[in-house]
Every structure is written in structure tokens, then in C-alpha cells.
Enzyme design. Structure first.
Site, PDB file in Angstrom:
ATOM      1  N   GLU A  95      37.836  43.120  56.593  1.00 51.56           N
ATOM      2  CA  GLU A  95      37.169  41.820  56.700  1.00 51.56           C
ATOM      3  C   GLU A  95      37.990  40.728  56.049  1.00 51.56           C
ATOM      4  OE1 GLU A  95      32.521  43.116  57.120  1.00 51.56           O
ATOM      5  OE2 GLU A  95      33.278  42.887  55.085  1.00 51.56           O
ATOM      6  N   CYS A 108      40.069  34.118  52.530  1.00 52.71           N
ATOM      7  CA  CYS A 108      40.098  35.264  51.618  1.00 52.71           C
ATOM      8  C   CYS A 108      40.514  36.478  52.436  1.00 52.71           C
ATOM      9  CB  CYS A 108      38.700  35.441  51.026  1.00 52.71           C
ATOM     10  SG  CYS A 108      38.514  36.888  49.992  1.00 52.71           S
ATOM     11  N   CYS A 115      39.123  50.549  48.992  1.00 55.39           N
ATOM     12  CA  CYS A 115      39.775  50.320  47.693  1.00 55.39           C
ATOM     13  C   CYS A 115      39.674  51.597  46.868  1.00 55.39           C
ATOM     14  CB  CYS A 115      39.080  49.177  46.952  1.00 55.39           C
ATOM     15  SG  CYS A 115      39.936  48.675  45.438  1.00 55.39           S
ATOM     16  N   CYS A 119      35.485  50.045  40.881  1.00 56.55           N
ATOM     17  CA  CYS A 119      34.684  49.153  40.034  1.00 56.55           C
ATOM     18  C   CYS A 119      33.216  49.357  40.406  1.00 56.55           C
ATOM     19  CB  CYS A 119      35.098  47.694  40.248  1.00 56.55           C
ATOM     20  SG  CYS A 119      36.838  47.393  39.873  1.00 56.55           S
ATOM     21  N   CYS A 122      31.047  46.830  42.741  1.00 52.36           N
ATOM     22  CA  CYS A 122      31.650  46.266  43.953  1.00 52.36           C
ATOM     23  C   CYS A 122      31.351  47.126  45.184  1.00 52.36           C
ATOM     24  CB  CYS A 122      33.164  46.158  43.750  1.00 52.36           C
ATOM     25  SG  CYS A 122      34.039  45.528  45.197  1.00 52.36           S
ATOM     26  N   CYS A 341      31.820  37.458  47.167  1.00 52.83           N
ATOM     27  CA  CYS A 341      32.636  38.353  46.335  1.00 52.83           C
ATOM     28  C   CYS A 341      31.948  39.696  46.164  1.00 52.83           C
ATOM     29  CB  CYS A 341      32.814  37.767  44.939  1.00 52.83           C
ATOM     30  SG  CYS A 341      33.694  36.224  44.895  1.00 52.83           S
TER      31      CYS A 341
HETATM   32  N1  SAH Z   1      40.808  44.063  43.663  1.00 51.37           N
HETATM   33  C1  SAH Z   1      41.086  42.672  43.385  1.00 51.37           C
HETATM   34  C2  SAH Z   1      40.798  41.772  44.572  1.00 51.37           C
HETATM   35  C3  SAH Z   1      39.342  41.663  44.928  1.00 51.37           C
HETATM   36  S1  SAH Z   1      38.717  40.168  44.285  1.00 51.37           S
HETATM   37  C4  SAH Z   1      40.296  42.224  42.175  1.00 51.37           C
HETATM   38  O1  SAH Z   1      39.367  42.921  41.791  1.00 51.37           O
HETATM   39  O2  SAH Z   1      40.613  41.210  41.597  1.00 51.37           O
HETATM   40  C5  SAH Z   1      37.008  40.430  44.344  1.00 51.37           C
HETATM   41  C6  SAH Z   1      36.311  39.795  43.159  1.00 51.37           C
HETATM   42  O3  SAH Z   1      34.907  39.976  43.314  1.00 51.37           O
HETATM   43  C7  SAH Z   1      36.690  40.433  41.838  1.00 51.37           C
HETATM   44  O4  SAH Z   1      36.821  39.426  40.874  1.00 51.37           O
HETATM   45  C8  SAH Z   1      35.470  41.285  41.514  1.00 51.37           C
HETATM   46  O5  SAH Z   1      35.326  41.451  40.124  1.00 51.37           O
HETATM   47  C9  SAH Z   1      34.362  40.486  42.123  1.00 51.37           C
HETATM   48  N2  SAH Z   1      33.189  41.270  42.520  1.00 51.37           N
HETATM   49  C10 SAH Z   1      33.140  42.544  42.933  1.00 51.37           C
HETATM   50  N3  SAH Z   1      31.879  42.900  43.252  1.00 51.37           N
HETATM   51  C11 SAH Z   1      31.112  41.807  43.032  1.00 51.37           C
HETATM   52  C12 SAH Z   1      29.727  41.532  43.203  1.00 51.37           C
HETATM   53  N4  SAH Z   1      28.896  42.445  43.691  1.00 51.37           N
HETATM   54  N5  SAH Z   1      29.291  40.302  42.893  1.00 51.37           N
HETATM   55  C13 SAH Z   1      30.141  39.351  42.456  1.00 51.37           C
HETATM   56  N6  SAH Z   1      31.459  39.552  42.295  1.00 51.37           N
HETATM   57  C14 SAH Z   1      31.942  40.763  42.580  1.00 51.37           C
END
Ligand code: SAH
Length: 361
Positions: A95, A108, A115, A119, A122, A341
Site C-alpha cells: 500500500e 507515503c 515487516c 512492533c 502496528c 500510521c
Molecule cells: N518501520 C519504519 C517505517 C514505518 S513508519 C518505522 O517504524 O519508522 C510508521 C509509523 O507509524 C511509525 O512511527 C510507527 O511507530 C507508527 N505506528 C505504527 N502503528 C501505529 C498505530 N497503530 N497508530 C499510530 N502510529 C503507529
């Protein structure tokens, strides 16, 4: 024996010119013309390369592919954000999201299918790891984005690019660097490094390596916690690279004039959203030219977290600011279409997630 076609999208400028010269016996300006078609015009079909002879196009057709991503679905949010679901040639779904913001239009993009970082908050992590995207597939998201914008909002341009879609860009270091080289070439998409941001969970060797590149994008760090105790729990990568190691690598990252590092902080109710967390965060980041983006957790069914209420969010922000940290609250964009995000999981309507396969960690 037929040889595998070369994907023109994945070659950088010098390689394209060398390919035209060595494989097709063409002068350098011909390679340059091909490059412009592939990366500036973003054509999907060799026959659109109208300043090449029919013979040359036929010769190209037998040697190369323009195996671009197929746009499978476009969803539009009530706030104007658009999410594209794109299919790779081997039928993986990724996406990419277009986010209008005043005069700015940010895309984006994804760097991997799924991935591997796990985390806990996420949605992409819940897919597991599929594979790395190659530089052509990373760049092609921009070309699909440009084509969509040309269709729905003619005259508008993509101004900024963030590597914040699916995947961990520094886990796919070489292809990400290559994609940056392709996307910033002045005869191609001609994007500026100053308008590109690479976001990472904090792969310390990757940050150190990026620091040595002659051309560097902006750096964003998904910090999400101010103590190892909390970060270990929500971001398993922290057990490998502690906050202290991560911050040391960030301090060593060379910043051009008037640039700053972005720290992202997903706010999770009862986990990392106390005033004490905000104060500790300001302490950890002291002396770094940076800003903090607070992202209240965007809900998805696969994780047991809650978004803090507005009062708690405001209190966290106020406390971080009081301690001298420039702090911004990110309003969710495209959350009604799972484009915000941490919500990217390439799901079909209403579908729960299907894991991609074994994680490689
Ligand atoms: N892997 C890289 C690129 C992805 S950026 C990274 O983590 O930086 C995606 C962003 O969304 C990251 O800052 C992550 O911490 C945030 N994120 C992940 N899940 C989320 C959620 N459910 N709500 C808000 N932010 C989230």
C-alpha cells in the site's frame, strides 16, 4: 536460452546509459531518452517511447521489462487522503498513501511486503515479513501516485515523500538507497532529498551507514518510548539496540543547516503516555536538533491498545513542551480507510489479516 528480462525501473541513470550502450549499441543520448521515458514520463508500455525507432523498441521488448506495479484499488478518505493498493508481479499486495495538506502533497511509500520488526502496536507487523521490495518497485509507487494525481487533480504535484508505509526501510538498505538515487535524479522524477524522509525503528548500523552517504534524506526515528523498560516491551528491536545506542547514532547523524531529526511517538493509553514519560523523553532528546511528532494510536483489530483521551494527549504534549521539546500533534489522516500510521495491512474489505509467512528474524 531466453534470459530473464532486465527491469528498466530498477536501473539507475548510469546503469541505464551503460545498458543502452553495451547491450543495444546505442549512443549515450539514447540511454538518456530511455531513462526519461521510464522515470520522468513513467510510461508503462515501450510503445509509448515515441522518439525511439520501431526496431529499437522491438529490440528493447525482447530484453527488458517495465513490470510496473498494478493498481488494484484506490480508496479515498473523507479527509482527501487516498490509499492505493498495488500488486507486485508475484501477486503481493502493498500500500501507498497520498496525503494532501494545504499546498503540500505527501506520498507515503512502502519498502517491504509486510515487516519483520514485530512492533506490538502496528498492523503491518502483524502480517509478518513477505519480502523486500526492489528499488524499481519502491520508485514505481511514486509513478503510480503521480498518474493517480494527474487523473484526479490535474496540475497538482507530489511535493514530499516519506518512507513510512509498510516495512522497515533500513532493513532493506541497499534497495532503499538505490530508490533514492533513482527518484532524485534530475532527468527523472527529480525529487529533492530535502523533501524525502526515511523513517526507521532504529536499526543502529543502518543509521550509521546512512550518515556516511553523500546525499542524505531527512531522518525520522520511531522512538515510541523514553525508557528501555517500556520500549523493550512494545518494540522488540530495542532488545538489540538500546535507546542509548540509538540516540548516540542519531546524535552522530550529520544535519544540514536548518534540518532537524523527527522523532515519532505513538501514544498508547496507560503504556507510554504519562507526564513522567513526557519529561523523561525531553531529557533523552536534550541537545538534539529535533522535533517530536505525537501520533495518538490509530486503532486496528490486531492489537490490544487504546488511544489516550484528548485530555491525556494534551497533557503529554504540554509537558514535553514545558521541558523544551518542540512537540507537534499529528492528526490522523485517512483513518476511515485504514490509511493512517500503523494501519497499513493491505486487507480486503472487512478481512482479518493473513500472515505472510515466516518472519526472518
Ligand atoms: N518501520 C519504519 C517505517 C514505518 S513508519 C518505522 O517504524 O519508522 C510508521 C509509523 O507509524 C511509525 O512511527 C510507527 O511507530 C507508527 N505506528 C505504527 N502503528 C501505529 C498505530 N497503530 N497508530 C499510530 N502510529 C503507529
Amino acid at each position: 536460452m531466453a534470459t530473464e528480462p532486465i527491469d528498466l525501473r530498477a536501473l539507475d541513470f548510469a546503469e541505464t546509459v551503460a545498458f543502452a550502450r553495451d547491450q543495444l549499441g546505442q549512443p549515450d543520448y539514447r540511454g538518456e531518452q530511455i531513462w526519461r521515458w521510464v522515470h520522468r514520463a513513467g510510461v508503462c508500455d515501450l510503445d509509448q517511447m515515441t522518439n525511439l525507432s520501431k526496431e529499437l523498441r522491438a529490440q528493447l521488448a525482447s530484453r527488458v521489462s517495465l513490470g510496473h506495479l498494478r493498481v488494484d484499488r484506490v480508496q479515498t478518505s473523507r479527509d482527501g487522503t487516498r490509499k492505493m493498493r498495488l500488486l507486485t508481479r508475484d501477486h503481493h499486495a502493498i500500500e501507498s498513501v497520498l496525503i494532501p495538506d494545504g499546498d503540500k502533497l505527501t506520498q507515503c511509500i512502502s519498502s517491504q511486503v509486510g515487516c519483520a520488526l514485530d512492533c506490538q502496536f502496528c498492523a503491518t507487523a502483524k502480517l509478518g515479513f513477505g519480502r523486500h521490495l526492489d528499488a524499481g518497485e519502491i520508485a514505481d509507487q511514486i509513478y503510480r501516485g503521480r498518474a493517480l494525481v494527474a487523473e484526479v487533480e490535474p496540475g497538482r504535484r507530489i511535493t514530499n515523500v516519506v518512507y513510512m508505509g509498510m516495512g522497515e526501510p533500513l532493513h532493506n538498505y541497499d534497495q532503499v538507497i538505490r530508490s533514492l538515487r533513482i527518484l532524485t535524479h534530475e532527468l527523472g522524477a527529480n525529487l529533492s532529498y530535502r523533501r524525502i524522509t526515511v523513517s526507521t525503528v532504529g536499526l543502529v548500523p543502518g543509521i550509521r551507514k546512512l550518515a556516511t552517504e553523500p546525499m542524505r534524506p531527512n531522518l525520522a526515528i520511531s522512538l515510541n518510548a523514553a525508557s528501555d523498560r517500556v520500549r523493550d516491551r512494545i518494540m522488540p528491536i530495542n532488545r538489540k539496540y538500546t535507546i542509548a545506542e540509538l540516540i548516540a547514532a542519531v546524535r552522530a547523524y550529520p544535519l544540514e543547516r536548518r534540518r532537524r531529526v523527527t522523532f515519532e511517538y505513538v501514544l498508547l493509553a496507560g503504556v507510554n503516555d504519562s507526564r513522567a514519560d513526557a519529561a523523561e523523553l525531553a531529557r533523552v532528546l536534550r541537545g538534539i536538533r529535533c522535533k517530536l511528532n505525537i501520533i495518538p494510536w490509530n486503532p486496528h483489530p490486531e492489537a490490544p491498545y487504546r488511544r489516550p483521551d484528548d485530555r491525556a494527549i494534551a497533557a503529554f504534549q504540554a509537558e514535553a513542551k514545558r521541558h523544551g521539546l518542540p512537540t507537534y500533534l499529528r492528526t490522523p489522516r485517512g483513518d476511515d480507510i485504514d490509511a493512517a500510521c500503523g494501519q497499513l495491512a493491505a486487507r480486503q474489505d472487512g478481512q482479518t489479516l493473513v500472515r505472510l509467512g515466516k518472519s526472518t528474524r
